[in-house]
Design an enzyme around this catalytic site. Structure first.
Site, mmCIF file in Angstrom:
data_model
loop_
_atom_site.group_PDB
_atom_site.id
_atom_site.type_symbol
_atom_site.label_atom_id
_atom_site.label_comp_id
_atom_site.label_asym_id
_atom_site.label_seq_id
_atom_site.Cartn_x
_atom_site.Cartn_y
_atom_site.Cartn_z
ATOM 1 C CG ASN A 16 -1.930 1.048 1.289
ATOM 2 O OD1 ASN A 16 -1.305 2.087 1.178
ATOM 3 N ND2 ASN A 16 -2.943 0.837 1.639
ATOM 4 C CE LYS A 19 -1.773 -0.680 5.512
ATOM 5 N NZ LYS A 19 -1.443 -2.059 5.795
ATOM 6 C CG ASP A 75 -3.692 -6.029 9.111
ATOM 7 O OD1 ASP A 75 -3.649 -6.334 7.812
ATOM 8 O OD2 ASP A 75 -4.719 -6.281 9.857
ATOM 9 N N GLY A 167 -6.955 5.879 1.670
ATOM 10 C CA GLY A 167 -8.029 4.892 2.306
ATOM 11 C C GLY A 167 -9.126 5.980 2.587
ATOM 12 C CG ASP A 169 -6.414 9.190 5.820
ATOM 13 O OD1 ASP A 169 -6.652 8.788 7.036
ATOM 14 O OD2 ASP A 169 -5.156 9.203 5.415
ATOM 15 C CE LYS A 189 -3.214 9.355 8.339
ATOM 16 N NZ LYS A 189 -3.305 8.253 7.148
ATOM 17 C CG HIS A 194 -4.220 4.610 12.779
ATOM 18 N ND1 HIS A 194 -4.352 5.545 12.310
ATOM 19 C CD2 HIS A 194 -4.328 3.399 12.067
ATOM 20 C CE1 HIS A 194 -4.391 5.423 10.895
ATOM 21 N NE2 HIS A 194 -4.320 4.147 10.682
HETATM 22 P P1 ITT Z 1 -0.758 -4.034 2.840
HETATM 23 O O1 ITT Z 1 -1.481 -5.300 3.516
HETATM 24 O O2 ITT Z 1 0.170 -4.382 1.739
HETATM 25 O O3 ITT Z 1 0.094 -3.469 3.875
HETATM 26 P P2 ITT Z 1 -3.513 -3.003 2.741
HETATM 27 O O4 ITT Z 1 -3.913 -1.748 2.073
HETATM 28 O O5 ITT Z 1 -4.127 -4.386 2.116
HETATM 29 O O6 ITT Z 1 -1.841 -2.981 2.683
HETATM 30 P P3 ITT Z 1 -4.384 -3.642 5.223
HETATM 31 O O7 ITT Z 1 -4.895 -5.084 4.879
HETATM 32 O O8 ITT Z 1 -3.914 -3.383 6.456
HETATM 33 O O9 ITT Z 1 -3.562 -2.952 4.209
HETATM 34 O O10 ITT Z 1 -6.125 -2.751 5.066
HETATM 35 C C1 ITT Z 1 -5.970 -1.604 5.941
HETATM 36 C C2 ITT Z 1 -7.028 -0.697 5.109
HETATM 37 O O11 ITT Z 1 -7.385 0.201 6.311
HETATM 38 C C3 ITT Z 1 -6.109 0.087 4.250
HETATM 39 O O12 ITT Z 1 -6.043 -0.467 2.930
HETATM 40 C C4 ITT Z 1 -6.787 1.523 4.440
HETATM 41 O O13 ITT Z 1 -7.855 1.679 3.522
HETATM 42 C C5 ITT Z 1 -7.332 1.223 5.637
HETATM 43 N N1 ITT Z 1 -6.423 2.468 6.539
HETATM 44 C C6 ITT Z 1 -5.537 1.853 7.437
HETATM 45 N N2 ITT Z 1 -4.807 3.165 7.709
HETATM 46 C C7 ITT Z 1 -5.366 4.036 7.348
HETATM 47 C C8 ITT Z 1 -5.206 5.432 7.282
HETATM 48 O O14 ITT Z 1 -4.061 6.195 8.148
HETATM 49 N N3 ITT Z 1 -5.830 6.357 6.667
HETATM 50 C C9 ITT Z 1 -7.020 5.865 6.112
HETATM 51 N N4 ITT Z 1 -7.231 4.462 5.959
HETATM 52 C C10 ITT Z 1 -6.418 3.723 6.465
#
Ligand code: ITT
Length: 209
Positions: A16, A19, A75, A167, A169, A189, A194
């Protein structure tokens, strides 16, 4: 005492980009050589866990085993009080068009709209409290690991506002604030998110003397 990653190479086990940017910025002061999972061509393991901790460990362990280097995975997800904590660990799945429309790819506006639609269906007075969770897991190739958990509370606002972040946000207003995570500067931020909360615990354990 927890094993430390020191100042060597560290694989950032995320695919992602949002992230990756945030984790790299948070790690910048610590002199690590950060390598992304994407640049190493590491595959994305299936996230079969039912908790943030389980899924963070799945991702960190897979990257550490495949690369032979320590790996850091994140995660995270959004939990909505009125939806009994959903989407939670399934936050990314709710953005998969396949999940709702049978088409591949992620659509964050659809995901935010899905949450909003569920809240509106519950009535105008439904509480809009929500929180983001983040688990950062470090895994070493020999199986040792460390886990750090963070959280930020806030409320959901509709319609989505702001172009920054990623995501969910654009609909999340942190407690005490008026702007969404997508409207405020990235540094603002990073001070309260978190991910920053989990990262502060990681720093205390990994880098403080
Ligand atoms: P990886 O597993 O490759 O790290 P992912 O996007 O699939 O990427 P997750 O399974 O942890 O990651 O999914 C968490 C989702 O939660 C992520 O795709 C975001 O949309 C949302 N999320 C997490 N942190 C966020 C943030 O700081 N701001 C907005 N949305 C967030």
């Amino acid at each position: 005492m927890t094993r430390r990653i020191g100042s060597g190479k560290l694989v950032i086990a995320t695919h992602n980009d949002g992230k990756l940017k945030e984790i790299s910025a948070l790690l910048a002061p610590f002199g690590m050589e950060c390598i992304s999972a994407g640049s190493l061509g590491l595959p994305e393991p299936p996230e079969t866990g039912t908790t943030f901790v389980e899924n963070a460990l799945i991702k960190a362990r897979a990257a550490a085993e495949a690369s032979g280097l320590p790996a850091l995975a994140d995660d995270s997800g959004l939990s909505v009080s009125a939806l009994d904590g959903r989407p939670g660990v399934y936050t990314a799945d709710w953005a998969e068009r396949q999940h709702f429309e049978g088409k591949p790819g992620r659509d964050w506006y659809m995901a935010m709209g899905k949450v909003e639609g569920m809240l509106q269906a519950m009535g105008a007075d439904v509480p809009r409290d929500a929180w983001f969770s983040c688990v950062l897991a470090i895994a070493w190739p020999d199986g040792e690991y460390a886990v750090y958990e963070g959280r930020v509370d806030g409320t959901l606002k509709w319609p989505p506002r702001g172009q920054r972040g990623f995501g969910y946000d654009p609909v999340f207003v942190p407690a005490g604030g008026t702007q969404t995570f997508a409207e405020i500067e990235p540094e603002a931020k990073h001070a309260i998110s978190h991910r920053a909360d989990a990262f502060a615990k990681l720093v205390k354990d990994q880098f403080d003397s």
